[in-house]
Design an enzyme around this catalytic site. Structure first.
Site, PDB file in Angstrom:
ATOM      1  N   ARG A  55      -6.493  -2.799   6.296  1.00  0.00           N
ATOM      2  CA  ARG A  55      -5.735  -1.562   6.065  1.00  0.00           C
ATOM      3  C   ARG A  55      -5.707  -0.652   7.285  1.00  0.00           C
ATOM      4  O   ARG A  55      -5.767   0.560   7.152  1.00  0.00           O
ATOM      5  CB  ARG A  55      -6.296  -0.790   4.860  1.00  0.00           C
ATOM      6  CG  ARG A  55      -6.149  -1.520   3.532  1.00  0.00           C
ATOM      7  CD  ARG A  55      -4.768  -1.322   2.966  1.00  0.00           C
ATOM      8  NE  ARG A  55      -4.641  -1.996   1.678  1.00  0.00           N
ATOM      9  CZ  ARG A  55      -4.698  -1.377   0.515  1.00  0.00           C
ATOM     10  NH1 ARG A  55      -4.853  -0.081   0.483  1.00  0.00           N
ATOM     11  NH2 ARG A  55      -4.561  -2.067  -0.598  1.00  0.00           N
ATOM     12  N   ARG A  59      -2.312   5.259   5.698  1.00  0.00           N
ATOM     13  CA  ARG A  59      -2.345   6.720   5.638  1.00  0.00           C
ATOM     14  C   ARG A  59      -3.345   7.402   6.558  1.00  0.00           C
ATOM     15  O   ARG A  59      -3.266   8.605   6.756  1.00  0.00           O
ATOM     16  CB  ARG A  59      -2.566   7.173   4.193  1.00  0.00           C
ATOM     17  CG  ARG A  59      -1.272   7.078   3.383  1.00  0.00           C
ATOM     18  CD  ARG A  59      -1.501   7.391   1.943  1.00  0.00           C
ATOM     19  NE  ARG A  59      -2.405   6.422   1.357  1.00  0.00           N
ATOM     20  CZ  ARG A  59      -2.994   6.564   0.173  1.00  0.00           C
ATOM     21  NH1 ARG A  59      -2.796   7.655  -0.525  1.00  0.00           N
ATOM     22  NH2 ARG A  59      -3.781   5.629  -0.298  1.00  0.00           N
ATOM     23  N   ARG A  68       6.852   6.969   7.356  1.00  0.00           N
ATOM     24  CA  ARG A  68       7.020   6.617   5.946  1.00  0.00           C
ATOM     25  C   ARG A  68       7.724   7.720   5.138  1.00  0.00           C
ATOM     26  O   ARG A  68       8.124   7.488   4.007  1.00  0.00           O
ATOM     27  CB  ARG A  68       5.654   6.332   5.312  1.00  0.00           C
ATOM     28  CG  ARG A  68       5.136   4.901   5.437  1.00  0.00           C
ATOM     29  CD  ARG A  68       5.899   3.906   4.583  1.00  0.00           C
ATOM     30  NE  ARG A  68       6.245   4.457   3.287  1.00  0.00           N
ATOM     31  CZ  ARG A  68       5.422   4.565   2.253  1.00  0.00           C
ATOM     32  NH1 ARG A  68       4.210   4.114   2.353  1.00  0.00           N
ATOM     33  NH2 ARG A  68       5.824   5.088   1.114  1.00  0.00           N
ATOM     34  N   ASP A 104       2.452  -5.869   1.351  1.00  0.00           N
ATOM     35  CA  ASP A 104       1.503  -5.692   0.251  1.00  0.00           C
ATOM     36  C   ASP A 104       1.428  -7.005  -0.525  1.00  0.00           C
ATOM     37  O   ASP A 104       2.387  -7.789  -0.515  1.00  0.00           O
ATOM     38  CB  ASP A 104       1.932  -4.556  -0.682  1.00  0.00           C
ATOM     39  CG  ASP A 104       0.784  -4.176  -1.625  1.00  0.00           C
ATOM     40  OD1 ASP A 104      -0.082  -3.386  -1.206  1.00  0.00           O
ATOM     41  OD2 ASP A 104       0.727  -4.714  -2.745  1.00  0.00           O
ATOM     42  N   TYR A 179      -3.302  -7.926 -11.578  1.00  0.00           N
ATOM     43  CA  TYR A 179      -2.229  -6.923 -11.722  1.00  0.00           C
ATOM     44  C   TYR A 179      -1.191  -7.367 -12.755  1.00  0.00           C
ATOM     45  O   TYR A 179      -0.721  -6.562 -13.557  1.00  0.00           O
ATOM     46  CB  TYR A 179      -1.549  -6.660 -10.369  1.00  0.00           C
ATOM     47  CG  TYR A 179      -2.454  -5.940  -9.398  1.00  0.00           C
ATOM     48  CD1 TYR A 179      -2.736  -4.578  -9.564  1.00  0.00           C
ATOM     49  CD2 TYR A 179      -3.044  -6.594  -8.335  1.00  0.00           C
ATOM     50  CE1 TYR A 179      -3.590  -3.902  -8.685  1.00  0.00           C
ATOM     51  CE2 TYR A 179      -3.891  -5.933  -7.459  1.00  0.00           C
ATOM     52  CZ  TYR A 179      -4.157  -4.584  -7.639  1.00  0.00           C
ATOM     53  OH  TYR A 179      -4.998  -3.926  -6.778  1.00  0.00           O
TER      54      TYR A 179
END
Ligand code: 1CP
Length: 374
Positions: A55, A59, A68, A104, A179
């Protein structure tokens, strides 16, 4: 065999068979084959410890937040200009030894027609969970054409990276199923863990589908120029060894079988996997990613010294005072010497609130001549 004695794991070849890669691939045309990352992934010890961060795009970087603005996460992943630029941002800033393609694990599910969105602050959420035999029967194949924006994003990122290798990645079938069955993020993945026992035929059909979708996503990234891949089975630590080996590992093997003929190094990572390391290695990977719950020298003892290890700075330490963090990073590097080779990374992803300068400092420390290298 005596109690506590372990059978040796099958040795993996360190000679890459790259015959099926295109001539313009960076591993073939000389750009990345001798990079410190690829050498360490093959079991060599380069002169400095290679380092990248799970990652690393995201952010924690102001330039990521700026680029973004105004796009959804999935739109950004499917826009080759954006995905390639975001991939390059942390490499330029930190001087890490690898880029990881910005995407992702649910992107290939979306491309196969699953109604999934990535909700800010939450993660992947499905329009409807996939739980019954009928749900699984309605799943569609992932068509190669649908992967065009991925291949183009990878090709652009690889062109921008030059001699720095790009790592492609995908989610492993169990983590994807966590998920798909739950319908979104969950703490204990209980519905998925129930389904594998309550309806094994549906479970096998779902994991087989997920293996082929995620395998096709990996293959597209490698053919477009990725020099290595990482299979993320982030949530597999919630399983027992016997459930993992009987109900999950064959499908993880099926996923990576999509790239075996390409001969690139394959890394396997999950969280809380101290008990699963040997079984996860045994699906046929080259490198094990280790989370921060067990030290690297202990991971190496469990796996055998011939297995290259990646990890495992505690992400919680990133916000600690530098002398505390520095001592921890040095300890991780020292323990990593138990293995034939070591790629410095975190034990899990960069927390979004991380000060990016701290990551740059870790890279400088790993590359400093004062850090002892075996
Ligand atoms: O808008 C945003 O910034 C959303 C946050 C975000 C980002 C930056 C998500 C949502 N995904 C990503 C990118 C991403 N996802 C990468 C980028 C490449 C890099 O490392 O720089 C990678 C490798 C992933 C893989 C991923 N997605 C995993 C496996 C890795 C891991 O952290 O365990 C998992 C489990 C996901 C699901 C996911 N996507 C996003 C979130 C917040 C989550 C986790 C949700 C949960 O807790 O279940």
């Amino acid at each position: 065999m005596a109690v506590g004695q372990r059978s040796p794991l099958p040795a993996r070849s360190t000679i890459l068979n790259l015959v099926n890669l295109p001539a313009s691939h960076p591993l073939i045309d000389g750009r990345t084959a001798d990079s410190s990352l690829i050498r360490a992934y093959r079991g060599d010890r380069p002169s400095t410890t290679p380092v990248w961060f799970m990652r690393q795009a995201g952010r924690s970087l102001p330039e990521y937040r700026a680029i973004r603005a105004g796009s959804t996460m999935l739109d950004a992943c499917l826009d080759p200009e954006l995905s390639s630029e975001i991939t390059l941002q942390p490499v330029r800033r930190h001087g890490v030894d690898a880029g990881i393609f910005f995407s992702d694990i649910v992107v290939p599910l979306k491309l196969a027609g699953i109604d999934v969105d990535i909700v800010p602050g939450r993660g992947p959420v499905l329009g409807a969970p996939i739980r019954s035999a009928a749900d699984v029967a309605s799943l569609r194949r992932l068509e190669l054409d649908a992967l065009a924006p991925i291949a183009e994003g990878v090709a652009r990122a690889v062109a921008g990276l030059g001699t720095t290798p790009l790592i492609g990645f995908a989610g492993a079938p169990f983590t994807l199923a966590a998920y798909l069955v739950e319908g979104g993020p969950s703490k204990d993945h209980l519905r998925a863990r129930t389904l594998m026992h309550a309806d094994p035929a549906t479970w096998d059909a779902l994991l087989g589908w997920a293996a082929d979708v995620t395998g096709a996503f990996l293959r597209a990234q490698v053919l477009a120029g990725a020099s290595a891949v990482q299979l993320f089975d982030s949530w597999v630590g919630s399983l027992s060894v016997s459930d993992y080996e009987s109900r999950v590992a064959p499908f993880s093997h099926q996923a990576i079988a999509h790239v075996t003929d390409l001969g690139i190094p394959v890394v396997h990572f999950g969280v809380g996997t101290g008990e699963l390391l040997r079984s996860m290695y045994a699906i046929g990977v080259d490198v094990m990613g280790v989370d921060d719950r067990i030290p690297l020298d202990e991971a190496s003892r469990r796996l055998g010294a011939s297995v290259p290890l990646q990890g495992n700075i505690n992400p919680a330490m990133l916000a600690a005072p530098w002398p505390v963090l520095e001592a921890h990073v040095r300890d991780v590097i020292t323990r990593g010497r138990a293995a034939t080779s070591h790629i410095l990374n975190l034990g899990h992803g960069v927390p979004p609130e991380t000060d990016p300068d701290v990551l740059t400092r870790i890279v400088q420390l790993a590359h400093a001549p004062s850090v002892v290298h075996a």
